[in-house]
Structure formats: structure tokens, C-alpha cells
Design an enzyme around this catalytic site. Structure first.
Site, PDB file in Angstrom:
ATOM      1  N   PHE A 305      68.287  37.573  40.124  1.00  0.00           N
ATOM      2  CA  PHE A 305      67.594  37.297  41.387  1.00  0.00           C
ATOM      3  C   PHE A 305      66.999  35.897  41.350  1.00  0.00           C
ATOM      4  O   PHE A 305      66.783  35.303  40.280  1.00  0.00           O
ATOM      5  CB  PHE A 305      66.485  38.323  41.643  1.00  0.00           C
ATOM      6  CG  PHE A 305      65.351  38.245  40.655  1.00  0.00           C
ATOM      7  CD1 PHE A 305      64.226  37.465  40.907  1.00  0.00           C
ATOM      8  CD2 PHE A 305      65.405  38.945  39.456  1.00  0.00           C
ATOM      9  CE1 PHE A 305      63.190  37.382  39.994  1.00  0.00           C
ATOM     10  CE2 PHE A 305      64.368  38.874  38.530  1.00  0.00           C
ATOM     11  CZ  PHE A 305      63.262  38.090  38.798  1.00  0.00           C
ATOM     12  N   CYS A 306      66.733  35.355  42.529  1.00  0.00           N
ATOM     13  CA  CYS A 306      66.007  34.094  42.681  1.00  0.00           C
ATOM     14  C   CYS A 306      65.217  34.185  43.982  1.00  0.00           C
ATOM     15  O   CYS A 306      65.083  35.270  44.551  1.00  0.00           O
ATOM     16  CB  CYS A 306      66.952  32.898  42.647  1.00  0.00           C
ATOM     17  SG  CYS A 306      68.318  32.977  43.823  1.00  0.00           S
ATOM     18  N   THR A 307      64.711  33.082  44.474  1.00  0.00           N
ATOM     19  CA  THR A 307      63.817  33.132  45.637  1.00  0.00           C
ATOM     20  C   THR A 307      64.542  33.579  46.897  1.00  0.00           C
ATOM     21  O   THR A 307      64.109  34.492  47.596  1.00  0.00           O
ATOM     22  CB  THR A 307      63.168  31.758  45.877  1.00  0.00           C
ATOM     23  OG1 THR A 307      62.540  31.318  44.676  1.00  0.00           O
ATOM     24  CG2 THR A 307      62.148  31.828  47.000  1.00  0.00           C
ATOM     25  N   GLY A 309      68.355  33.467  47.021  1.00  0.00           N
ATOM     26  CA  GLY A 309      69.726  33.862  46.720  1.00  0.00           C
ATOM     27  C   GLY A 309      70.674  32.737  46.405  1.00  0.00           C
ATOM     28  O   GLY A 309      71.734  32.963  45.805  1.00  0.00           O
ATOM     29  N   ILE A 335      64.091  37.315  46.550  1.00  0.00           N
ATOM     30  CA  ILE A 335      62.772  37.948  46.605  1.00  0.00           C
ATOM     31  C   ILE A 335      62.261  38.010  48.036  1.00  0.00           C
ATOM     32  O   ILE A 335      61.632  38.993  48.443  1.00  0.00           O
ATOM     33  CB  ILE A 335      61.774  37.158  45.725  1.00  0.00           C
ATOM     34  CG1 ILE A 335      62.283  37.073  44.288  1.00  0.00           C
ATOM     35  CG2 ILE A 335      60.393  37.802  45.750  1.00  0.00           C
ATOM     36  CD1 ILE A 335      61.570  36.029  43.451  1.00  0.00           C
TER      37      ILE A 335
END
Length: 680
Positions: A305-307, A309, A335
Site C-alpha cells: 500500500f501507499c498513500t 496507489g 490509504i
């Protein structure tokens, strides 16, 4: 040269028709066309609409992805190119009366896309022009990077124009597909990149802490900067996007959960049991993935995951294609989408969310608080509870705390509601300024301060008012409403664009409120207006408002006294005299720095910036220029702050002024002219 009549070259020239193409001024402004693209001479085999369109899109790159209309009535001598599908602006004119849509809130959103095949440079420039011409009328703010490989957008869209924006978003990629056969390298083979909707921020909250102050569209080499010699990856094979709800259900049973963000982001918030890559920049990602996954089974599911995508697409492609993992699962929309989805599901997010802490978002909000506690990370070397936050992480935590209710701000709103009527003309002027200049809306004096100025005029019986600093005329209208039709407001500003807008509101006020004072607008630099030679033609004023050229406040007061335009009983008002509270720090710090100090400071800043840029593999010359500009801005801000502090002291010690400094908004000084003690 002479060409024989039977030459094929001559026949080719004769059959080509010469066409003059002229782009309308409105479309020129929207696309910021340079001179050579405003008028073009084309040679066409035939002058039909499709042939002309094709030729224009070839000759004028900025028009390739823009819907435009043609006026062929004077073809082939002259063809006009006009805006085709015109995006409705926030402010529209109906029956010659402005119908204003008040911006009540902004929808924070982001989206990204990678292209299957890289665009050439001309198409990248054309794409930027298209986005700017479409988004600007909608009042959109934000930051967007466009590169040959794709687009990365982070935006604040007024909720009033959100449906229009959504339609334009879809139509843009339909045009790209139709005109350039541009396909997206999305693993889902979608034609249009999905919008990743974040929170809605009320307009008042937006002004308190603006996530974005303007619309910036920038051309970059890459939308996500990876290694200089990164492997050539097929971004269509980057794993599987899984929905936030599927992610939420699957996470407790996952063994490999990768936080594909930088260390300062993971430090303030992450998913429980996640392994942070602890990168300084995305360039370090592949190296970190190699180390973390080297002993993991290749058939073990990898959750990442990241902020929003975008980083997980490149990371997922690397894990699948270079490291050989067969099952990569990426959190769809990152997220931001996860927390938004949980909120929509009416879940008590603080209790059920697997993400704990603060989401480090990439706008000026910096930190969005999700839960009050921080996560338990799978990171033995550097746990969140033990590490010392770097400045970016600390700032995110501080800013997230500011999202709690601000009692003073709520009291201000309460006072505004109960402080009397804001006339319709005034409200329209205020909303107009907010829509046209969203990044400068703080320059408006606001309803409470406007009402205060009106009351000062009424209490003092003022009939002649001088205002230095007009902006869009909101304060001028409040003053005019207090003086009566036998009064006069003289207002001065050098900004011709803002002055033109102000004049339209002054004209409307004279029509709807003939009992208000006349407003005389002068377009001039404040210093030139305050020259003694110019001031000799004016009679004394009952009230003077200083709200322009902050560094020139002290000189303005001197000029007005020397020209005898302030007499006993006159009132002087100066705005922004607390300057965001920074005057307090200056008062404690003492004297300003010397020129030698700033020269040395700039030299040190440039050397440090160059050294850091070289260590990161970025452009050292660009880093030096940015450092120089930063020091220059700091020096300018300090000089302004010093001038404001010295003005406050000057007014306090002035023998002919009895003053009061009010902590209203950004500080408002009110001073009454008294008799000259030396004359008694």
C-alpha cells in the site's frame, strides 16, 4: 525561382489552398498560446472541416486534446478557431446580472494514470494546455505532474462544479483514445483512471489552512521518480488491485504487508504489522524490496500500500517481474481510499481501522488524523515508538492536530452571524473575489471588519474617506454604505485587473443603492499617489484606511500629515498590523540582519542544497536556484515584518495620534488625530 508550367512541383503548389487560421483571444488566454501559434498559415488540398481540424491539430500542439469550434464563413481566406465545449465557470452571466455560485466546500481528490506507450513531448505540452483550459474556469486548485509516462494529479475541486469536472475527466480520456490511440497501462485495462475521493473540506476550513493555494501544472521527466537505471517493466502486470473492503477483511491473515512510502510517512501512521521500506525517496524502493523479500517464498501473497496507489504500480511490477512473486495485491486507491470507504460504511473508524495514526498526505495539510494511536510496525530495527520523528513527520502530526475544532474560529463565525446584515451587493462582491482569486481570498477584509469600518464612519460622522488598497472593492463598498449620498470614497490600487472587477461592483452599487456615497477609483501606485505634488489637489479626509504597500505605511502617514490631509478628529485605520502574529517574534528578536548576513546565508544555503542534490542524484543547479530563491523570500518577508513592527512603534510614539491596536483578524490599528501638543 521559375518553375515550368508542366512541372509536377508547380501543379502541386497550384492545387494547395492557402488558409489563414486565427485563434480567438479567449482560447489564446485559456491555453496560454505563444505568438507563433496564435496565427498560422496552412496549405491544404481541400478546405473542409475535417481537413482543417486535422491540420490545426498537427500545426498547433496545444489544440490536440482540446474541443474547439471552427468558423468557416470566410474560408479559405480566414478561419477562426474558437472554444468549442465551453466549461461553465463558477461565475456565470444571466440577463446581464451576475449569478454567483458560493463555494461551500472543496472535494479533495487525486488520480493517476500510466500510459501504455509514452507520449511524445508535443503531446505532453498539449495535454497540459488542455487540462489548464478545462480546470481553470471550474475554480480548481491543486498540483499536477504530467510526463511522457503518465499523469499524477492532486486537486481541490469546488463541490458545486464536481459533476462537471467528472464529465470532463471522462471526456478527456475518450479524446485521448480517439485522437492518439492513447491507452492506459492500468492492470484493469480501464479506459479512464478512477477518481480517488478524499475528504470534503468546507470553504471556511479551507481558508484557515489551504491545502493548495493555486493551480499548478508541471511537466516532469517522470510522475514517480525511480532509479536512474530502473528495469523496463510492463506496468500492466503489476499485481491485482483489491478493494478497500477486501483489503480490510484480508489484512489480519496476511504475512507480508509492505508500506511502500518514505520513512517519515510510516513514522506517523501505517497499517498494523506492516513492514515499512523506510526509504528516503522512491528511488531507494527497489533496493529495499530486494532486501526485505529476499528470503520470502515466491508464492506467498504480498500485500502493499501507499498513500494513493501510484507508487504501488511500479513497486508491484518490480516485485512480480523482477523478484518473481506470483501474487501481488495492491490497495486500490491507497490509504486515502481505504479511510474514505470505512467512513462511508458508517464504521467507527477509530475502533475498526487497521490503519493507525496519521496519513501523511501530499498537500499543504501534511497530516490527516485517522486514529489517535500509532501503529505497531513489523520493524525491529526502528519502531515507531522508539524513533525520533524527523521534521516532516513532526509537522504532519502538528498539522493533523489542527484539524480539531478551533474555538476562536467558531466564535468568529458566531460573531459574524450576529453582526448585522451583509447587503446583497456586498455579498456578491465577496463571492466574486473568492471565485476569481481563491488563493488571495484572505485579502478581503471580511464581513466583521467591513461592518466595523462602517460603524467607525457612522460614529465619527465621516464624509470624506481615502482608502489605499482596493483589491476587489469589498471594503470600499462597506465604507460607501456608511457615508450617505453626499459623501465620497477615494480608493487607490495599482492592480488593473482587480480594479476592473471592483468597478463593476461599484457600478452595481450605484444602481441598487443610490443613497450610498460615490466611489472614485484611481489606478496608481501608492507611492506616486502620495507624492506631495499630487496630494496638494485634495482636501482633508475624515477617515483614511491603509491596506496596500505594507512597507510604506510609515511613509504614508508622514505624507498625509505633511500635506495637511489629516486634521484633528480624523481617524486613521491600518490593516494587517499584527502580520499573522509574527510581529511578536520580531519584537523579541530585536534588530534586523545586515546585508552581509544575507549574503553569507545565501551562500551557505546554496552549498548545502548542491551537496544534498548531488547525494540524491538530482539537479544541483536547480537545487541552488531554489535555495537562492528561498533565502530571497525569507529576506523579503523579514524586511516587511520589520517595517510593520517599526510602523506600530511609530504610531505608538506619534505625538498627534491616540491609537488602539485590535487583535481583529490579522491586526487592525485604529488611531484618532489629536491636537498638536507643541501648539498649545
Amino acid at each position: 525561382c521559375l518553375v515550368p508550367s508542366n512541372s509536377p512541383l508547380r501543379q502541386n503548389i497550384e492545387f494547395k489552398k492557402k488558409v489563414q487560421v486565427v485563434v480567438d483571444q479567449e482560447l489564446r488566454d485559456r491555453l496560454r498560446l505563444i505568438g507563433k501559434y496564435r496565427r498560422r498559415r496552412l496549405f491544404l488540398d481541400k478546405v473542409d472541416e475535417q481537413s482543417v481540424r486535422d491540420a490545426i491539430r498537427t500545426e498547433v500542439p496545444a489544440l490536440r486534446h482540446v474541443d474547439f469550434a471552427l468558423d468557416l464563413s470566410k474560408a479559405p481566406e480566414k478561419i477562426r478557431v474558437m472554444a468549442g465545449h465551453v466549461v461553465p465557470p463558477i461565475i456565470v452571466e444571466e440577463d446581464s446580472s451576475p449569478q454567483l455560485q458560493e463555494i461551500k466546500a472543496y472535494q479533495m481528490l487525486s488520480w493517476y494514470c500510466y500510459f501504455e506507450k509514452k507520449l511524445d513531448d508535443d503531446n505532453v505540452e498539449a495535454l497540459v494546455s488542455s487540462l489548464r483550459s478545462t480546470w481553470t474556469p471550474l475554480g480548481i486548485l491543486g498540483r499536477t505532474y504530467v510526463a511522457n509516462e503518465g499523469i499524477n494529479a492532486q486537486l481541490a475541486v469546488p463541490v458545486e462544479t464536481m459533476s462537471i469536472y467528472s464529465n470532463e475527466h471522462t471526456q478527456l480520456f475518450e479524446r485521448l483514445q480517439k485522437m492518439n490511440n492513447t491507452k492506459l497501462a492500468q492492470p484493469e485495462n480501464s479506459l479512464v483512471p478512477p477518481l480517488n475521493l478524499d475528504a470534503q473540506v468546507s470553504y471556511d476550513e479551507f481558508l484557515k489552512q489551504p491545502p493548495f493555494k493555486a493551480l499548478h501544472l508541471r511537466i516532469r521527466e517522470k510522475i514517480v521518480t525511480d532509479q536512474v537505471h530502473a528495469p523496463n517493466l510492463d506496468l500492466r502486470d503489476a499485481g491485482r488491485d483489491i478493494s478497500p473492503l477486501e483489503w480490510h477483511e484480508s489484512l489480519p491473515n496476511a504475512n507480508i504487508i509492505l508500506d511502500v512510502r518514505n520513512h517519515y510517512e510510516s513514522a506517523v501512521g501505517s497499517f498494523n504489522n506492516a513492514t515499512p521500506l523506510n526509504t528516503e525517496t522512491f528511488k531507494d524502493t527497489n533496493y529495499k524490496l530486494d532486501n526485505i523479500l529476499k528470503n520470502k517464498p515466491r508464492d506467498e501473497p504480498v500485500f502493499m500500500f501507499c498513500t494513493g496507489g501510484i507508487r504501488c504500480v511500479k513497486a508491484g511490477a518490480y516485485v512480480k517481474q523482477q523478484l518473481g512473486f506470483s501474487d501481488v495485491r495492491r490497495l486500490q486507491g491507497g490509504i486515502v481510499n481505504y479511510t474514505t470507504t470505512l467512513k462511508k460504511e458508517n464504521k467507527a473508524i477509530d475502533q475498526v481501522s487497521h490503519f493507525r495514526g496519521v496519513n501523511f498526505v501530499f498537500n499543504d495539510r501534511m497530516g490527516e488524523s485517522i486514529t489517535r494511536d500509532l501503529p505497531q510496525l513489523n520493524d525491529k530495527k526502528n519502531t515507531t515508538q522508539q524513533q525520533e520523528f524527523d521534521t516532516r513527520a513532526a509537522e504532519a502530526l502538528v498539522n493533523s492536530a489542527r484539524q480539531e475544532k478551533d474555538t476562536n474560529y467558531e466564535l468568529y463565525q458566531y460573531a459574524e452571524k450576529l453582526s448585522g446584515e451583509e447587503y446583497g451587493v456586498l455579498k456578491k462582491a465577496r463571492l466574486d473575489a473568492m471565485a476569481r482569486f481563491p488563493h488571495a481570498a484572505h485579502m478581503l477584509c471580511g464581513p466583521i471588519q467591513g461592518k466595523f469600518l462602517k460603524m467607525l464612519c457612522q460614529i465619527s460622522g465621516a464624509k470624506r474617506v481615502l482608502e489605499l488598497g482596493t483589491f476587489c472593492g469589498y471594503g470600499s463598498l462597506w465604507l460607501a454604505s456608511a457615508l450617505g449620498k453626499d459623501g465620497q470614497v477615494i480608493t487607490v490600487d495599482r492592480d488593473t485587473r482587480a480594479a476592473e472587477i471592483a468597478q463593476t461592483h461599484f457600478n452595481a452599487a450605484s444602481t441598487h443603492h443610490p443613497d450610498w456615497a460615490k466611489i472614485h477609483l484611481i489606478i496608481s501606485d501608492t507611492g506616486e499617489f502620495l507624492s506631495l505634488q499630487n496630494l496638494q489637489s485634495y482636501e482633508p479626509f475624515d477617515l483614511v484606511v491603509l491596506d496596500a504597500d505594507k512597507k510604506g505605511y510609515a511613509a504614508a502617514v508622514d505624507s498625509l500629515f505633511q500635506a495637511h490631509l489629516l486634521r484633528t478628529g480624523s481617524i486613521l485605520v491600518a490593516d494587517n498590523t499584527l502580520w499573522k502574529g509574527a510581529v511578536l517574534g520580531f519584537d523579541k528578536a530585536g534588530a534586523s540582519f545586515s546585508s552581509e548576513h544575507w549574503i553569507q546565508r545565501e551562500q551557505i544555503a546554496r552549498e548545502e542544497a548542491r551537496h544534498f542534490a548531488l547525494s540524491q542524484g538530482t539537479d544541483p543547479d536547480l537545487a541552488e536556484r531554489e535555495a537562492k530563491q528561498s533565502v530571497k523570500s525569507e529576506r523579503r518577508d523579514r524586511a516587511l515584518l520589520q517595517a510593520m513592527h517599526e510602523f506600530n512603534i511609530k504610531i505608538r510614539k506619534h505625538p498627534r495620534l491616540d491609537q488602539l491596536l485590535l487583535p481583529l483578524r490579522d491586526g487592525l490599528t485604529v488611531a484618532r488625530v489629536i491636537d498638536d501638543p507643541s501648539s498649545s
